[in-house]
Design a protein around this motif. Structure first.
Motif, mmCIF file in Angstrom:
data_model
loop_
_atom_site.group_PDB
_atom_site.id
_atom_site.type_symbol
_atom_site.label_atom_id
_atom_site.label_comp_id
_atom_site.label_asym_id
_atom_site.label_seq_id
_atom_site.Cartn_x
_atom_site.Cartn_y
_atom_site.Cartn_z
ATOM 1 N N LEU A 1 0.724 -1.190 -0.131
ATOM 2 C CA LEU A 1 -0.025 -0.092 0.172
ATOM 3 C C LEU A 1 0.959 1.213 0.010
ATOM 4 C CD1 LEU A 1 -2.905 -0.642 2.663
ATOM 5 C CD2 LEU A 1 -3.181 -0.366 0.025
ATOM 6 N N ALA A 2 1.882 1.168 0.967
ATOM 7 C CA ALA A 2 2.806 2.391 0.941
ATOM 8 C C ALA A 2 3.620 2.588 -0.622
ATOM 9 C CB ALA A 2 3.653 2.139 2.034
ATOM 10 N N GLN B 1 -8.706 3.532 0.634
ATOM 11 C CA GLN B 1 -8.761 4.374 1.714
ATOM 12 C C GLN B 1 -7.775 4.377 2.803
ATOM 13 O OE1 GLN B 1 -12.691 4.420 3.799
ATOM 14 N NE2 GLN B 1 -13.261 5.543 2.043
ATOM 15 N N GLU B 2 -7.049 3.109 3.006
ATOM 16 C CA GLU B 2 -6.107 2.947 4.056
ATOM 17 C C GLU B 2 -4.859 3.860 3.696
ATOM 18 O OE1 GLU B 2 -7.883 0.661 2.414
ATOM 19 O OE2 GLU B 2 -8.645 -0.884 3.920
ATOM 20 N N GLN B 3 -4.883 4.466 2.495
ATOM 21 C CA GLN B 3 -3.442 5.122 2.196
ATOM 22 C C GLN B 3 -3.849 6.726 2.244
ATOM 23 O OE1 GLN B 3 -3.885 4.180 -2.076
ATOM 24 N NE2 GLN B 3 -1.932 2.717 -1.729
ATOM 25 N N SER C 1 -9.640 13.607 -1.547
ATOM 26 C CA SER C 1 -10.252 14.038 -2.987
ATOM 27 C C SER C 1 -9.792 13.205 -3.867
ATOM 28 C CB SER C 1 -10.069 15.574 -3.067
ATOM 29 O OG SER C 1 -8.824 15.882 -3.270
ATOM 30 N N ALA C 2 -8.313 12.955 -3.513
ATOM 31 C CA ALA C 2 -7.637 11.952 -4.865
ATOM 32 C C ALA C 2 -8.329 10.557 -4.800
ATOM 33 C CB ALA C 2 -6.107 11.546 -4.466
ATOM 34 N N TRP C 3 -8.559 10.041 -3.583
ATOM 35 C CA TRP C 3 -9.334 8.765 -3.458
ATOM 36 C C TRP C 3 -10.536 8.698 -3.878
ATOM 37 C CZ3 TRP C 3 -13.996 7.179 -0.788
ATOM 38 C CH2 TRP C 3 -14.144 5.841 -0.871
ATOM 39 N N TRP D 1 -18.603 -2.479 9.356
ATOM 40 C CA TRP D 1 -17.974 -2.705 8.215
ATOM 41 C C TRP D 1 -17.023 -1.506 7.455
ATOM 42 C CZ3 TRP D 1 -21.999 -5.649 9.649
ATOM 43 C CH2 TRP D 1 -22.079 -6.687 9.388
ATOM 44 N N GLN D 2 -16.014 -1.711 6.646
ATOM 45 C CA GLN D 2 -15.195 -0.962 6.069
ATOM 46 C C GLN D 2 -15.191 -1.614 4.609
ATOM 47 O OE1 GLN D 2 -11.611 -0.649 8.487
ATOM 48 N NE2 GLN D 2 -11.530 1.378 7.693
#
Lengths: 95, 214
Positions: free
Chosen positions: A59-60, A71-73, A81-83, B2-3
């Motif tokens: 992810l990194a 979304q984790e990033q 807004s990029a996501w 949930w995600q």
């Protein structure tokens, strides 16, 4: 097993790295089902933690080279807004 | 809670739209053995399971079925994208088109809308797990039948992945059933026939916790 399958992440293009992230997510989901009925299987749990660590690294690496996809990033509001403007996974050729 | 993760569990990249095929594939969204029913079945059944392992299994498989709903929906979306009304009609999609255009709505291959009557939540762990084992095989059967009829390699590849997951889930539910039966046999006052009662409701089943089998 996964150790042999993985190419170095810097050698991967955008699609290949995203597929690698999806493969690691799938590995964790599949192991989770197994661990629900075999919670004492230490080897399966080691495999789970191994995939989790590789997933975080991938992810990194993806964010650094190709920008936001997951979304984790997201770290700040410009990331958000990029996501939200990246393609949705059902769009052709973008999943 | 949930995600959501913005990725499909398995990629869907359809090159050739085909509404005739979409009409068959959509049954795994809203049909009697489809992914929506599977997800609702497991996520509703999990509360009254007498073992925490079984609630965990139903939560995780029920969640995976939601991601399979998304895969089947992506298949239908891509298979119907970019077709003209004339093409959609020629490919047998007119009855769906008049109500839903090319929006995604859960129906069976026959056009019957999704119904909660396709699944049960009995509040009885033995009855529910038997239904779950049957449900996985019934879904595997539908994927087999789609593979008998579909010739598009992009669609077949995705269907084969979904089919394989049904088999894995069947395996996991079988292990869950064995876990429950072993624990019941060790604790029920009726060790030779512990399945004659409802282990989620009849507390007597768990009377002799920790009893050793002779």
């Amino acid at each position: 097993m996964m150790r042999n399958m993985q190419r170095p992440m810097d050698a991967m293009g955008r699609d290949e790295l995203r597929l690698w992230i999806q493969q690691l997510q799938f590995t964790m989901r599949d192991l989770a089902l197994y661990l629900d009925t075999h919670p004492e299987d230490a080897n399966a749990h080691r495999c789970y933690l191994d995939a989790l660590q590789r997933w975080k690294q991938a992810l990194a690496a993806y964010k650094e080279r190709f920008g936001i996809q997951f979304q984790e990033q997201v770290c700040d509001h410009t990331d958000w807004s990029a996501w939200v403007s990246t393609p949705w996974p059902w769009e052709k050729g973008e999943n | 809670m949930w995600q959501y993760q913005k990725a499909l569990q398995y990629p869907v990249k359809i090159k050739q739209p085909n509404a005739k095929l979409a009409k068959m594939v959509i049954t795994q969204l809203g049909g009697p053995d489809g992914e929506l029913g599977a997800s609702m079945r497991y996520l509703n059944q999990r509360y009254t399971m007498p073992l925490r392992e079984l609630s965990g299994l139903l939560t995780d498989i029920g969640t995976e079925e939601l991601s399979h709903m998304e895969i089947v929906s992506a298949l239908v979306y891509q298979l119907t994208k970019g077709l003209t009304p004339e093409q959609l009609e020629a490919q047998g999609f007119a009855p769906y088109f008049v109500d839903h255009t090319t929006g995604i709505y859960p129906v069976a291959a026959s056009g019957v809308p999704f119904s909660a009557e396709v699944f049960q939540s009995t509040g009885d762990a033995i009855a529910d797990l038997h239904e779950d084992l049957g449900a996985e095989q019934k879904a595997r059967k539908t994927y087999d039948n789609i593979l008998r009829l579909a010739d598009d390699p992009d669609v077949r590849d995705v269907i084969r992945f979904l089919r394989a997951r049904e088999i894995v889930h069947y395996q996991r539910f079988g292990e869950g059933m064995r876990l429950l039966q072993d624990k019941l046999a060790a604790s029920s006052p009726w060790p030779k026939n512990p399945y004659a009662f409802n282990p989620s409701f009849d507390h007597e089943c768990w009377k002799h916790k920790g009893r050793k089998e002779k």
